[in-house]
Design a protein around this motif. Structure first.
Motif, PDB file in Angstrom:
ATOM      1  N   GLN A 174       0.824  -1.216   0.000  1.00  0.00           N
ATOM      2  CA  GLN A 174       0.000   0.000   0.000  1.00  0.00           C
ATOM      3  C   GLN A 174       0.853   1.258   0.000  1.00  0.00           C
ATOM      4  OE1 GLN A 174      -2.892   0.052   3.160  1.00  0.00           O
ATOM      5  NE2 GLN A 174      -3.639   2.102   2.662  1.00  0.00           N
ATOM      6  N   HIS A 175       2.015   1.214   0.666  1.00  0.00           N
ATOM      7  CA  HIS A 175       2.859   2.406   0.770  1.00  0.00           C
ATOM      8  C   HIS A 175       4.048   2.374  -0.190  1.00  0.00           C
ATOM      9  CE1 HIS A 175       0.586   3.606   4.302  1.00  0.00           C
ATOM     10  NE2 HIS A 175       0.794   2.407   4.835  1.00  0.00           N
ATOM     11  N   SER A 176       4.311   1.240  -0.789  1.00  0.00           N
ATOM     12  CA  SER A 176       5.455   1.131  -1.701  1.00  0.00           C
ATOM     13  C   SER A 176       5.056   1.180  -3.171  1.00  0.00           C
ATOM     14  CB  SER A 176       6.211  -0.177  -1.441  1.00  0.00           C
ATOM     15  OG  SER A 176       5.363  -1.300  -1.652  1.00  0.00           O
ATOM     16  N   ALA A 177       3.753   1.089  -3.465  1.00  0.00           N
ATOM     17  CA  ALA A 177       3.318   1.030  -4.860  1.00  0.00           C
ATOM     18  C   ALA A 177       3.614   2.332  -5.600  1.00  0.00           C
ATOM     19  CB  ALA A 177       1.825   0.702  -4.925  1.00  0.00           C
ATOM     20  N   LEU A 178       3.298   3.469  -4.990  1.00  0.00           N
ATOM     21  CA  LEU A 178       3.513   4.747  -5.675  1.00  0.00           C
ATOM     22  C   LEU A 178       4.992   5.013  -5.927  1.00  0.00           C
ATOM     23  CD1 LEU A 178       2.144   7.225  -6.869  1.00  0.00           C
ATOM     24  CD2 LEU A 178       2.287   8.331  -4.631  1.00  0.00           C
ATOM     25  N   PRO A 179       5.887   4.839  -4.928  1.00  0.00           N
ATOM     26  CA  PRO A 179       7.317   5.011  -5.237  1.00  0.00           C
ATOM     27  C   PRO A 179       7.818   4.057  -6.319  1.00  0.00           C
ATOM     28  CG  PRO A 179       6.967   5.040  -2.867  1.00  0.00           C
ATOM     29  CD  PRO A 179       5.674   4.635  -3.487  1.00  0.00           C
ATOM     30  N   THR A 180       7.260   2.841  -6.351  1.00  0.00           N
ATOM     31  CA  THR A 180       7.687   1.884  -7.368  1.00  0.00           C
ATOM     32  C   THR A 180       7.269   2.338  -8.759  1.00  0.00           C
ATOM     33  OG1 THR A 180       7.489   0.084  -5.759  1.00  0.00           O
ATOM     34  CG2 THR A 180       7.628  -0.528  -8.070  1.00  0.00           C
ATOM     35  N   ARG A 259      -7.564  -1.476 -12.144  1.00  0.00           N
ATOM     36  CA  ARG A 259      -8.684  -0.615 -11.771  1.00  0.00           C
ATOM     37  C   ARG A 259      -8.430   0.133 -10.465  1.00  0.00           C
ATOM     38  NH1 ARG A 259     -14.425  -3.756 -12.617  1.00  0.00           N
ATOM     39  NH2 ARG A 259     -14.400  -3.862 -14.912  1.00  0.00           N
ATOM     40  N   GLY A 260      -8.833   1.386 -10.483  1.00  0.00           N
ATOM     41  CA  GLY A 260      -8.788   2.178  -9.259  1.00  0.00           C
ATOM     42  C   GLY A 260      -7.412   2.416  -8.701  1.00  0.00           C
ATOM     43  N   GLY A 261      -6.368   2.078  -9.468  1.00  0.00           N
ATOM     44  CA  GLY A 261      -5.016   2.278  -8.962  1.00  0.00           C
ATOM     45  C   GLY A 261      -4.656   1.339  -7.833  1.00  0.00           C
ATOM     46  N   GLY A 262      -5.304   0.182  -7.765  1.00  0.00           N
ATOM     47  CA  GLY A 262      -5.012  -0.780  -6.705  1.00  0.00           C
ATOM     48  C   GLY A 262      -6.177  -0.944  -5.746  1.00  0.00           C
ATOM     49  N   SER A 263      -6.085  -1.952  -4.889  1.00  0.00           N
ATOM     50  CA  SER A 263      -7.174  -2.258  -3.947  1.00  0.00           C
ATOM     51  C   SER A 263      -7.438  -1.103  -2.997  1.00  0.00           C
ATOM     52  CB  SER A 263      -6.832  -3.529  -3.161  1.00  0.00           C
ATOM     53  OG  SER A 263      -6.615  -4.621  -4.034  1.00  0.00           O
ATOM     54  N   PHE A 264      -6.387  -0.373  -2.629  1.00  0.00           N
ATOM     55  CA  PHE A 264      -6.522   0.754  -1.708  1.00  0.00           C
ATOM     56  C   PHE A 264      -6.333   2.090  -2.425  1.00  0.00           C
ATOM     57  CE2 PHE A 264      -5.054  -2.897   0.756  1.00  0.00           C
ATOM     58  CZ  PHE A 264      -5.983  -2.942   1.781  1.00  0.00           C
ATOM     59  N   HIS A 265      -6.449   2.069  -3.753  1.00  0.00           N
ATOM     60  CA  HIS A 265      -6.272   3.280  -4.580  1.00  0.00           C
ATOM     61  C   HIS A 265      -4.905   3.910  -4.357  1.00  0.00           C
ATOM     62  CE1 HIS A 265     -10.551   2.741  -5.090  1.00  0.00           C
ATOM     63  NE2 HIS A 265     -10.782   2.988  -3.815  1.00  0.00           N
ATOM     64  N   GLU A 266      -3.908   3.058  -4.143  1.00  0.00           N
ATOM     65  CA  GLU A 266      -2.601   3.584  -3.761  1.00  0.00           C
ATOM     66  C   GLU A 266      -1.889   4.352  -4.868  1.00  0.00           C
ATOM     67  OE1 GLU A 266      -2.290  -1.010  -4.109  1.00  0.00           O
ATOM     68  OE2 GLU A 266      -3.666   0.476  -3.299  1.00  0.00           O
ATOM     69  N   VAL A 272      -6.439   8.168 -13.599  1.00  0.00           N
ATOM     70  CA  VAL A 272      -6.983   6.858 -13.263  1.00  0.00           C
ATOM     71  C   VAL A 272      -8.357   6.998 -12.618  1.00  0.00           C
ATOM     72  CG1 VAL A 272      -6.579   4.750 -11.933  1.00  0.00           C
ATOM     73  CG2 VAL A 272      -4.653   5.936 -13.002  1.00  0.00           C
ATOM     74  N   TYR A 273      -8.523   8.014 -11.789  1.00  0.00           N
ATOM     75  CA  TYR A 273      -9.807   8.245 -11.127  1.00  0.00           C
ATOM     76  C   TYR A 273     -10.897   8.571 -12.147  1.00  0.00           C
ATOM     77  CZ  TYR A 273     -13.219  10.436  -7.967  1.00  0.00           C
ATOM     78  OH  TYR A 273     -14.354  10.774  -7.285  1.00  0.00           O
TER      79      TYR A 273
END
Length: 314
Positions: A174-180, A259-266, A272-273
Motif C-alpha cells: 500500500q505504501h510502496s506502490a507509488l514510489p515503485t 482498476r482504481g489504482g489498486g485495492s486501496f487506490h494507492e 486513473v480516477y
C-alpha cells in the motif's frame, strides 16, 4: 569589403486598375490562408471534445452519454471539490508522482547528458543502451516491471535475496506502490530528458568554457556559473515537456495496478480516477467534471512553466 545582404520580400501582385481588391488581400494574407485548413481541423479536434466534456460536467449523465440527463449546473463541481475520500487524495498522488518523477528525471538526465557531452571510446553503444527504454511502449514497460516486481516470482526479490535482504511488496504494498511506479516512469523517460539536454549542450559555444578554464574555475564552478545558466532555456523546455507528460501519466499506472489504482487506490491519480468513473461506474457527468478540473490544472501548470521559461530567456 564585406557586403550586407538583405532578405527580399516575396513579390507582390502589381496593383493595376484591373486587379480586384480581393486578389490583393489574398496575396497579402496567403501564408495564413494556406495554414487555415489545418488550423481549423486541429481547432475542431480540440474544441468539440472539450465543449462536449464541459457540457456533460453540468449534467447528471450516467449509464450512457446518449441517455436522458438533467442539467444540474455546478452541483458536480461542488460534489467533486468537497470529496476528501477520493478526489483530493488523487490530486495529492498526481502532484507527488509528477514532482518526484520530474525531479529524478531532470537530475539523472542532466548527469547522463554531461556524461555523453564529451566523446569517449564506446560512446555510440552507451547512447544506444541509454535510449533503449524509449523504444518500448509504456504499457509494455508497465507489464514488464510488473513481472519483475512480482512478490513471489519476480526477479527483484530474487536479487535482494542474494544480499540477504527479505522480499519486498513493491507494487503490492500500500505504501510502496507509488514510489515503485515513480521508479518505472523514471526508468523509461529519463533518456528523453537526457536527449533534450544533450542537444542543448552540444549547441553551446566553447568560448565561455575556455575562458572559465583559463581563469582557474573548477569543473563544478564551470558547470554552475557557465554551463547551467547557458543551458537554462533548454532545461526549461525539458521540464515543460516532461512535466506536462508526467502530469497526464495513465498507461504505466493502469498497466501495473489496474482498476482504481489498486485495492486501496494507492496509485490512483486524477487520470486513473476519471477513467474509473467513466468506464467502471459509467458516471459520465462526474467524470467529465474531474476531467475539466484536471484540464484547468494542466493549463495552470503550463502557464507557470511557460512563465518560468520566459524569465530564463531574459
Amino acid at each position: 569589403m564585406a557586403t550586407i545582404t538583405t532578405t527580399k520580400k516575396p513579390p507582390r501582385v502589381p496593383e493595376t486598375p484591373e486587379t480586384p481588391a480581393w486578389v490583393l488581400w489574398v496575396n497579402d494574407h496567403r501564408k495564413w490562408l494556406f495554414a487555415a485548413p489545418a488550423m481549423v481541423f486541429v481547432a475542431a479536434l480540440l474544441v468539440f471534445p472539450l465543449a462536449w466534456t464541459g457540457y456533460l460536467s453540468l449534467t447528471d449523465a450516467e449509464g450512457s452519454v446518449r441517455a436522458d440527463s438533467d442539467f444540474v449546473g455546478l452541483r458536480n463541481y461542488v460534489d467533486v471539490l468537497t470529496d476528501v475520500e477520493r478526489f483530493w487524495p488523487a490530486v495529492g498522488r498526481t502532484a507527488t508522482f509528477t514532482v518526484a518523477a520530474l525531479a529524478f528525471e531532470v537530475v539523472l538526465g542532466m548527469a547522463i547528458a554531461l556524461l555523453l557531452w564529451r566523446p569517449f571510446k564506446g560512446e555510440r553503444w552507451v547512447r544506444v543502451a541509454i535510449l533503449m527504454p524509449l523504444v518500448a511502449t509504456p504499457v509494455a514497460v508497465g507489464m514488464m516491471w510488473r513481472l519483475i516486481f512480482d512478490p513471489n516470482i519476480g526477479m527483484a526479490n530474487q536479487v535482494l535475496g542474494w544480499f540477504g535482504i527479505g522480499p519486498q511488496p513493491w507494487l503490492a504494498g500500500q505504501h510502496s506502490a507509488l514510489p515503485t511506479t515513480i521508479f518505472i516512469d523514471v526508468w523509461q523517460w529519463t533518456p528523453m530528458v537526457a536527449l533534450i539536454l544533450l542537444a542543448g549542450l552540444t549547441s553551446l559555444s566553447e568560448e565561455p568554457q575556455e575562458a572559465a578554464r583559463i581563469d582557474g574555475a573548477s569543473t563544478w564552478q564551470r558547470f554552475r556559473h557557465v554551463t547551467l545558466p547557458l543551458l537554462m532555456p533548454t532545461l526549461t523546455v525539458a521540464v515543460l515537456l516532461r512535466g506536462i507528460d508526467a502530469l497526464k501519466t495513465f498507461d504505466i499506472l493502469y498497466a501495473t495496478k489496474g482498476r482504481g489504482g489498486g485495492s486501496f487506490h494507492e496509485v490512483e491519480t486524477l487520470n486513473v480516477y476519471a477513467y474509473g468513473l467513466s468506464f467502471d461506474y459509467n458516471e459520465y457527468g462526474v467524470s467529465s467534471t474531474v476531467l475539466i478540473i484536471f484540464f484547468l490544472i494542466i493549463i495552470g501548470a503550463m502557464w507557470a512553466l511557460t512563465a518560468r521559461r520566459k524569465e530564463a530567456r531574459r
